[in-house]
Design an enzyme around this catalytic site. Structure first.
Site, PDB file in Angstrom:
ATOM      1  N   GLY A  68       1.124  -1.629   0.138  1.00 34.25           N
ATOM      2  CA  GLY A  68      -0.065  -0.271  -0.076  1.00 34.25           C
ATOM      3  C   GLY A  68       1.262   1.250  -0.147  1.00 34.25           C
ATOM      4  N   CYS A  93     -27.186  -9.123 -17.816  1.00 30.00           N
ATOM      5  CA  CYS A  93     -26.314  -9.173 -19.706  1.00 30.00           C
ATOM      6  C   CYS A  93     -27.580  -9.595 -20.432  1.00 30.00           C
ATOM      7  CB  CYS A  93     -25.237  -9.593 -19.523  1.00 30.00           C
ATOM      8  SG  CYS A  93     -24.102 -10.142 -20.654  1.00 30.00           S
ATOM      9  N   CYS A 141     -25.295 -12.854 -21.669  1.00 29.61           N
ATOM     10  CA  CYS A 141     -25.145 -13.727 -21.405  1.00 29.61           C
ATOM     11  C   CYS A 141     -25.669 -14.456 -20.319  1.00 29.61           C
ATOM     12  CB  CYS A 141     -23.660 -14.188 -20.831  1.00 29.61           C
ATOM     13  SG  CYS A 141     -23.224 -13.518 -19.442  1.00 29.61           S
ATOM     14  N   CYS A 151     -21.722  -7.557 -19.996  1.00 26.45           N
ATOM     15  CA  CYS A 151     -21.221  -7.665 -19.251  1.00 26.45           C
ATOM     16  C   CYS A 151     -20.308  -6.641 -19.151  1.00 26.45           C
ATOM     17  CB  CYS A 151     -20.823  -9.615 -19.593  1.00 26.45           C
ATOM     18  SG  CYS A 151     -21.606 -10.324 -18.361  1.00 26.45           S
ATOM     19  N   CYS A 183     -17.540 -13.068 -20.630  1.00 27.74           N
ATOM     20  CA  CYS A 183     -19.054 -12.798 -21.259  1.00 27.74           C
ATOM     21  C   CYS A 183     -19.181 -13.793 -22.132  1.00 27.74           C
ATOM     22  CB  CYS A 183     -20.118 -11.507 -21.794  1.00 27.74           C
ATOM     23  SG  CYS A 183     -21.491 -11.518 -22.240  1.00 27.74           S
TER      24      CYS A 183
END
Lengths: 256, 283, 364
Positions: free
Chosen positions: B29, B239, B242, B264, B270
């Site tokens: 980080g 979606c 899909c 997607c 997808c």
């Protein structure tokens, strides 16, 4: 008993010019120390050295920490000093703009110190902020307003609330009534006196206004040209000044 | 392309980058300054990610590049072609087959596995930048964990909007220490950062910073106890290709009468579902 | 249906073909030679070299041709090439006092050893379009004089001898390798003056011009006199420790500007003049003067001057925003797709509006 703050032979120069020289005093818990003098007398330099904003050239500033007892703040790391500054210390600036975040709501201003020490419950933070607005006589309905929309007196009271919310053990104030109208000053002084007495605050207050110290300070130091020329109990110094400069200072203002 | 070294950068530069990456992995980080090079694509177009990828690539790697979750968006195509040209590595569109994935703005839907490296392109690495513009001051704030101001910003959101009004680049705290900008991924993707088996590297070229999340790092999105973080996305949509209801969706305007459809954003995810004949809800 | 993001690869290839054709323009017009650009658009070439941080007039001319005359794009091409070059070392500091001068003026002294030389300048030309140029008329030959064999000392050195000019720390040829290199180390603040000067010499000319102008108009005012502006050829040499002497390897055209600025002095230092410094590849005097003014403005803190909110005095502001390759790249990246973050923002706004609507309804 241990003094809360013990200052020993503190000196600060600006190049060849003396900021403040050889200052020593002790502040006991629950006590308010006033520092008076005209501008350029070194009182603000002294305050900034005590609060860790300026590094003095010589001397020690011992603060009675909760964990380890008296420690020299000059020997602390920057991280330790910043932690103190947002927990056990508070600093009230003359100009509230220097002590507030002007683009953050009143509630956010008061809540910042709580969040900086780990508060993570929005509802609790907000409740404490509301409580403190009440204590400094700001309408709780202004909680989400930004301080830009506040009067000078309200801004100063908000700054005080923001500082006191974490229950600091030592408060530094730099001309807290400086920029305000006389009538607003009176109300603020009244409020400060109430808070100081109720909370048993320990404070160092720098001012050129003898009325402020008369009302708030237990003891008084008079500074001139960077040196302390007289110190003692407030009433004693103001009513029976010994040093010629103090006599001049006292006689040059209306008695209060 | 014999005029250029493998993966474009000379070995001394790669060594410098790898040192920065190792330091970043050692301090999760923390933003490590590195000497960012001018690359043959503009700053702001993924130069940080490209440099990190170039420093990690070996000839055996299989590379996947996505932008907005898709392999065939123009900048993803451009970066993938760049590495094909200067490193001649195998490329893939399949998340599961890639050893290194460079991404802009998304984390793939398919869970990453140990051994994979996910490289993020980062525009502004400093999560405190818009609270405090000065680098000198923000570095001190990180060093001293002086993060009250960040929480104030979230407090202000709730006070004004009733919730934390951040939809992407939602700040996180890494291993309870550094506050980090996860790059402009939607907050929907934030939970994928946490405890990932893959190595996640972040490169900001223009700002000269690299940071990292080693595998299995604890990553928490900032919030309040009574306003907990939630990785939301548009509710009730699926979606159109899909049928997935659990993936992150892009909204596509289909006509000028206000017609819309959702698909997607992760094209590999997808396409794999369509190929498998699935038009129902994904698990 | 749903073609929004498909076909990226072919679209890119076709766009590149179109670009190549557009760059060439009308095929009936003869192709522009790189040598023509180098010789006849020399100031554009100089600017590309300066901001590209690479002294190579032929490459800069090629970059201008490839970039269709877009200077920042040409700078970008040069920078991206430069970054792949190995770095052998640092030269010894160039001696601008030993310059073969083509132009040299001072605004502070009417005359000085070496004299004033106007050189090939636009100053005092009347800005009238020359229609003969359109017809390709050759210019008359310019009169010539023998070059002076003597070095021309810097005008400010005469003030230095009197102690009126704040001296600069001496250059150290032996330790030239220790000078910070902006292209090999990340810029960190606070930056040293050598690092600041490096950033300024490759900075965008327009940005420096505006900042310098802002100091003249009072945003960080510190009145500057052009002590000396000189343009000419300097020798570039590298120290060879194995041989124990320097080897000259190039002769380059540079523009140098030294400004004289007042300094009030402080308790510990008497009043004296201070210097703003600009040094730029090629003939780039607008840039060199701007650089000197901004260099001087950035010294405000070091000299203990009043610091207002003037942008030109703010080191982080100036150095973080002066590079046009960084700024144009980041500015133009907002052309890239942002479907995902925009979608997240869109949903947030819809939700906030829905919530606000619900609150209003509940209130009614």
């Amino acid at each position: 008993m241990t003094p809360l703050l013990q200052v020993e032979n503190l000196s600060k120069h600006y190049g060849a010019h003396l900021g403040c020289g050889d200052v020593s005093f002790a502040l006991w818990p629950g006590e308010v120390m006033g520092i008076v003098g005209e501008s350029g007398s070194g009182k603000s330099t002294l305050l900034n050295c005590l609060a860790g904003h300026l590094r003095p050239d010589a001397g020690r500033v011992l603060f009675d920490t909760r964990e380890d007892g008296p420690r020299d703040i000059l020997g602390m790391t920057e991280a330790e000093r910043r932690w103190l500054a947002r927990t056990d210390w508070a600093f009230v600036h003359q100009n509230p703009r220097d002590g507030l975040r002007m683009n953050v709501s009143a509630g956010g201003n008061v809540g910042e110190r709580l969040m900086a020490v780990g508060a993570r419950h929005y509802g609790d933070i907000r409740a404490q902020a509301s409580d403190w607005l009440e204590r400094v006589e700001i309408d709780v309905g202004r909680l989400d307003d930004r301080p830009r929309a506040f009067s000078g007196g309200m801004q100063q009271r908000l700054q005080i609330a923001r500082n006191l919310v974490t229950g600091p053990r030592l408060v530094f104030m730099d001309e807290p009534t400086g920029g305000l109208d006389v009538s607003v000053q009176a109300r603020l002084l009244d409020l400060l006196r109430g808070l100081v007495r109720r909370l048993g605050l320990s404070a160092v207050i720098v001012t050129h206004d003898l009325a402020v110290v008369r009302l708030l300070a237990d003891r008084l130091m008079v500074m001139k040209d960077g040196r302390v020329v007289e110190q003692g109990l407030t009433d004693q110094v103001l009513d029976d000044p010994q040093h010629a400069y103090t006599q001049l200072l006292v006689s040059s203002v209306l008695q209060v | 392309m014999t005029a250029y070294n493998f993966a474009y950068l000379d070995e001394a530069t790669k060594r410098m980058l790898r040192r920065a990456i190792l330091k970043a992995v050692a301090i999760p980080g923390y933003q490590v300054p590195f000497s960012s090079r001018e690359m043959p694509m503009p700053y702001g177009w993924g130069t940080g990610g490209v440099q990190v990828t170039a420093a990690c690539l070996v000839p055996e790697d299989t590379l996947k590049v996505i932008d907005q979750g898709a392999d065939d968006t123009t900048n993803a195509v451009s970066i993938r072609k760049f590495f094909q040209r200067v490193a001649d590595v195998a490329v893939t569109e399949r998340t599961a087959q890639a050893s290194i994935i460079q991404t802009r703005h998304r984390i793939p839907e398919t869970p990453l596995i140990a051994g994979q490296i996910l490289v993020f392109q980062v525009p502004i690495p400093e999560p405190l930048r818009f609270l405090e513009p000065r680098e000198v001051e923000t570095r001190v704030m990180h060093a001293l964990e002086d993060y009250g101001l960040m929480q104030v910003r979230l407090y202000e959101d709730i006070a004004r909007h009733g919730e934390i009004a951040r939809a992407y680049a939602y700040p996180v705290r890494v291993e309870g220490r550094y506050i980090m900008d996860p790059s402009p991924i939607p907050k929907f993707d934030n939970p994928k950062l946490n405890n990932s088996p893959a190595l996640q590297l972040f490169g900001a070229g223009r700002e000269c910073r690299i940071y990292a999340l080693p595998p299995f790092t604890r990553v928490e999105s900032l919030d309040f106890d009574d306003y907990p973080f939630s990785a939301t996305k548009a509710a009730g949509q699926s979606c159109a290709l899909c049928g997935s209801t659990v993936s992150y969706l892009d909204e596509v305007i289909t006509d000028d009468a206000g017609g819309r459809m959702f698909v997607c954003s992760d094209t590999d995810y997808c396409a794999a579902r369509v190929a498998a004949g699935s038009t129902e809800d994904a698990a | 249906m749903y073609v929004a993001v498909k076909g990226g690869e072919r679209a890119i290839e076709h766009a590149h073909d179109w670009l190549a054709q557009a760059r060439r323009g009308d095929m009936a017009v003869p192709d522009l030679g790189v040598a023509q650009i180098r010789e006849q658009l020399a100031l554009a070439v100089d600017r590309v070299m300066a901001e590209g941080s690479l002294h190579d007039p032929d490459l800069a001319a090629l970059a201008l041709k490839q970039a269709r005359g877009d200077v920042i794009e040409a700078v970008f091409l040069i920078r991206a090439f430069r970054t792949t070059l190995p770095r052998f070392g640092a030269s010894v500091p160039v001696d601008t006092g030993d310059m073969q001068i083509i132009r040299r003026i001072s605004a502070t002294f009417k005359d000085a050893p070496g004299g004033q030389v106007l050189g090939p300048t636009f100053d005092y030309t009347h800005r009238l379009l020359d229609f003969d140029l359109a017809d390709g008329v050759a210019p008359p030959p310019a009169p010539e004089a023998a070059a002076s064999p003597d070095p021309v000392p810097h005008i400010l050195s005469h003030l230095g001898e009197e102690g009126l000019m704040q001296p600069e720390p001496a250059g150290d040829a032996e330790n030239a390798q220790d000078v910070p290199d902006l292209t090999r180390a990340p810029l960190e603040f606070p930056a040293s003056r050598p690092l600041r000067l490096q950033a300024l010499t490759r900075a965008d000319e327009g940005f420096l011009l505006s900042l310098a102008y802002s100091t003249q108009r009072g945003y960080g005012r510190n009145h500057a006199f052009v002590g000396e502006l000189r343009i000419g050829h300097v020798r570039v040499a590298a120290h060879m420790p194995e041989l124990g002497f320097d080897i000259e390897f190039a002769d380059i055209l540079v523009t140098e500007c030294e400004t004289v600025n007042q300094f009030q002095g402080s308790k510990s230092e008497p009043a004296q003049f201070t210097r703003g410094y600009g040094l730029v590849f090629g003939q780039s005097e607008r840039k060199a003067i701007s650089m000197a003014l901004v260099d001087r403005a950035l010294r405000a803190r070091e000299l203990g001057e009043d610091m207002g909110d003037a942008p030109a005095q703010d080191e982080e502001f100036v150095l973080s925003h002066c590079d046009n390759i960084q700024s144009s790249g980041f500015l133009e990246h907002i052309k890239l797709p942002h479907y995902v973050d925009f979608q997240a923002e869109l949903e947030l706004i819809r939700k906030l509006r829905r919530d606000a609507g619900a609150v209003r309804e509940a209130a009614q």
